[in-house]
Motif scaffolding. Sequence first.
Motif, mmCIF file in Angstrom:
data_model
loop_
_atom_site.group_PDB
_atom_site.id
_atom_site.type_symbol
_atom_site.label_atom_id
_atom_site.label_comp_id
_atom_site.label_asym_id
_atom_site.label_seq_id
_atom_site.Cartn_x
_atom_site.Cartn_y
_atom_site.Cartn_z
ATOM 1 N N ALA A 1 0.680 -1.271 -0.022
ATOM 2 C CA ALA A 1 -0.104 -0.064 0.026
ATOM 3 C C ALA A 1 0.995 1.257 -0.007
ATOM 4 O O ALA A 1 0.563 2.139 -0.793
ATOM 5 N N LEU A 2 1.907 1.257 0.682
ATOM 6 C CA LEU A 2 2.953 2.484 1.019
ATOM 7 C C LEU A 2 3.509 2.648 -0.537
ATOM 8 O O LEU A 2 3.687 3.717 -1.023
ATOM 9 N N HIS A 3 3.957 1.429 -0.999
ATOM 10 C CA HIS A 3 4.491 1.604 -2.222
ATOM 11 C C HIS A 3 3.614 2.347 -3.604
ATOM 12 O O HIS A 3 3.951 3.096 -4.066
ATOM 13 N N ALA A 4 2.376 1.682 -3.506
ATOM 14 C CA ALA A 4 1.480 2.230 -4.527
ATOM 15 C C ALA A 4 1.244 3.811 -4.253
ATOM 16 O O ALA A 4 1.034 4.600 -5.165
ATOM 17 N N LEU B 1 0.422 9.432 4.389
ATOM 18 C CA LEU B 1 0.672 9.761 5.763
ATOM 19 C C LEU B 1 -0.026 9.190 6.813
ATOM 20 O O LEU B 1 0.444 8.850 7.739
ATOM 21 N N ARG B 2 -1.369 8.971 6.607
ATOM 22 C CA ARG B 2 -2.287 8.152 7.547
ATOM 23 C C ARG B 2 -1.888 6.721 7.847
ATOM 24 O O ARG B 2 -1.860 6.457 9.005
ATOM 25 N N LEU B 3 -1.513 6.220 6.864
ATOM 26 C CA LEU B 3 -0.772 4.680 6.977
ATOM 27 C C LEU B 3 0.318 4.781 7.644
ATOM 28 O O LEU B 3 0.717 3.811 8.258
ATOM 29 N N LEU B 4 1.277 5.683 7.240
ATOM 30 C CA LEU B 4 2.606 5.823 8.080
ATOM 31 C C LEU B 4 2.508 6.025 9.496
ATOM 32 O O LEU B 4 3.081 5.355 10.421
ATOM 33 N N ALA C 1 6.796 10.137 8.171
ATOM 34 C CA ALA C 1 5.659 10.718 7.819
ATOM 35 C C ALA C 1 5.941 12.459 8.150
ATOM 36 O O ALA C 1 5.507 13.055 7.373
ATOM 37 N N TRP C 2 6.705 12.628 9.111
ATOM 38 C CA TRP C 2 7.090 14.035 9.379
ATOM 39 C C TRP C 2 7.799 14.638 8.493
ATOM 40 O O TRP C 2 7.409 15.789 7.909
ATOM 41 N N ALA C 3 8.691 13.988 7.836
ATOM 42 C CA ALA C 3 9.448 14.389 6.727
ATOM 43 C C ALA C 3 8.939 14.836 5.536
ATOM 44 O O ALA C 3 8.953 15.831 4.838
#
Length: 570
Positions: free
Chosen positions: A284-287, A301-304, A313-315
């Motif tokens: 999911a993150l990759h996509a 961001l929500r998934l991270l 996520a902060w970066a």
Amino acid sequence: MSELIMAPGHERPTAADLENPLYYLQNMETVVAWVANYHSDLLLELERGCLRDFFELSRAARALLTRMVMRTGDLFRTDKLSYPELGCPEAEALDELVADGWLDANPLLTLDDIFRLFTLAELRAAFAPVLEQAGLAKNRPKARMKEILQEFYTDARTLSGWFGEVASPVVRVSHMALFDRIRLMFFGNLRQSWSDFVLVELGHHRYEQVEFTPEARAFSQRSEVDTYLAMHHCRESLDAGVHAAEVWADIPAATNNPWLTSRRDRLLLELGRQAERQGDRELALHALAASGHREARLKQLRLLERMKRFEQAWAIATQWEKEELSDAEAQGLARIVKRLAKKVGEPVPSASMNPEICEFTLTLPQTGGSVEMVVRDHLSTPEAPAFYVENTLINSLFGLLCWHTIFKAIPGAFFHPFHTGPADLVREDFVNRRQAAFDQCFAALKDGGYRQIILETYAAKQGITNPFVAWPALSEELLNLALDRIPAADLKIMFERLLLNIREHRSGFPDLVRFSKEIDEDAPRYEMIEVKGPGDRLQDHQIRWLHFFARQGIAASVCYLRWQDSEATT
């Protein structure tokens, strides 16, 4: 045939008259002729030959084939085909279509096909011996019977192999893939069905005449059509519940076609959603990271956050804060940044304070009209007329000023002559791909030329469909008052916000506009009023517009209407 296939640059295709019983055939012929000419170089010689052969069929055969192509699937029972408007028995048209290779009269059928085509009573009669031999009751429901029979039948076979010679004949359309390719090149998508064009009264609209040139096509080479079809297959697989990891392997590589890129971004967004639902968070993150869709970054961001990767996520979040965002994006990002700051030991950003929204209350007798009209009639005077405009006025002014930019022929914007607006209107790169043209429109707001442009467009384009212009709501009186009383600077900032996110920002405008008789530059020359009746409340997109108006110093307020108590007035 030369009269049916029209070359680009010659007579523009027109919509069929619905009084014609075969109007759907005329519309289909328009589609086929348009693609055969406008996209001829993207078709194989075999495909071009098929399209030429289509026009060589008899009128009845073309009409019957059109009816079958329009329906779901490619398999049909011939006894279920009943179209009296053909002017001849369906059997004659079927024989011609079979003889010319448009129909397969002896297709291989799976058990699933059989259960789609035949009724429960027919299936029970056909499979009774098998069920009886297995010691099973033949009066089982259709789904249960199919489940049982799947253990006995795993191969595809002809109809006679299933039922002998007693069943009604079944035919398969032989060139459905070609018709799907034609549909894609005509519509620019496979979401729309044939009925969206073939069965509608296109003459109901007047369409802007966009210049169609080879350079303005969304597909410049056949491989791009193939890429779209591959992405469509991936989306169908996702919708069918195929695991996202399997679909990920089939996602076509990125191209340098901006229009296809936007479609791929949406596909990756959906794949990311599905992968997360299926528990594959890494995929999911990759996509989501690979998708350029405006919704993908918030979801990433929500998934991270949920994966407790707060530093990563902060970066991303702090970098994104520096970009231009729509209100909804800024609101969602602000909430995430506030939570992340605590996790990474950074100062919690101070929340930006929205200005107060002006409010007032009116208590009026019920007249039977809508709350908006009651308030409009109460507030309107000859010196300060009020109009019910809601989302129509500012959108219309924008549409008239930027008419030629909206209908600019660029790849992926227009596929055929029956568009009510550009196909990429609400995609992320709509503005970027037209930035220079929009800059010229906004320059007219600065140098004062906008008024003449708007009035000339209003006169020249009267009644032609534009996704922003609401002709029935835009009278000459309202138009002239708006141009007299709304400063160009106000139009500029409203138009700029509209373009930040067209899907989100072209709604939510206040219901009424009231024009002041005051000419003093220090006094508001117009005000916008949102009307809320008893029990009604502001929606989020309305609140965002009202906050925007307050920040920009544009007079806007909310009127809460209360009905006078009938006893108090007696």
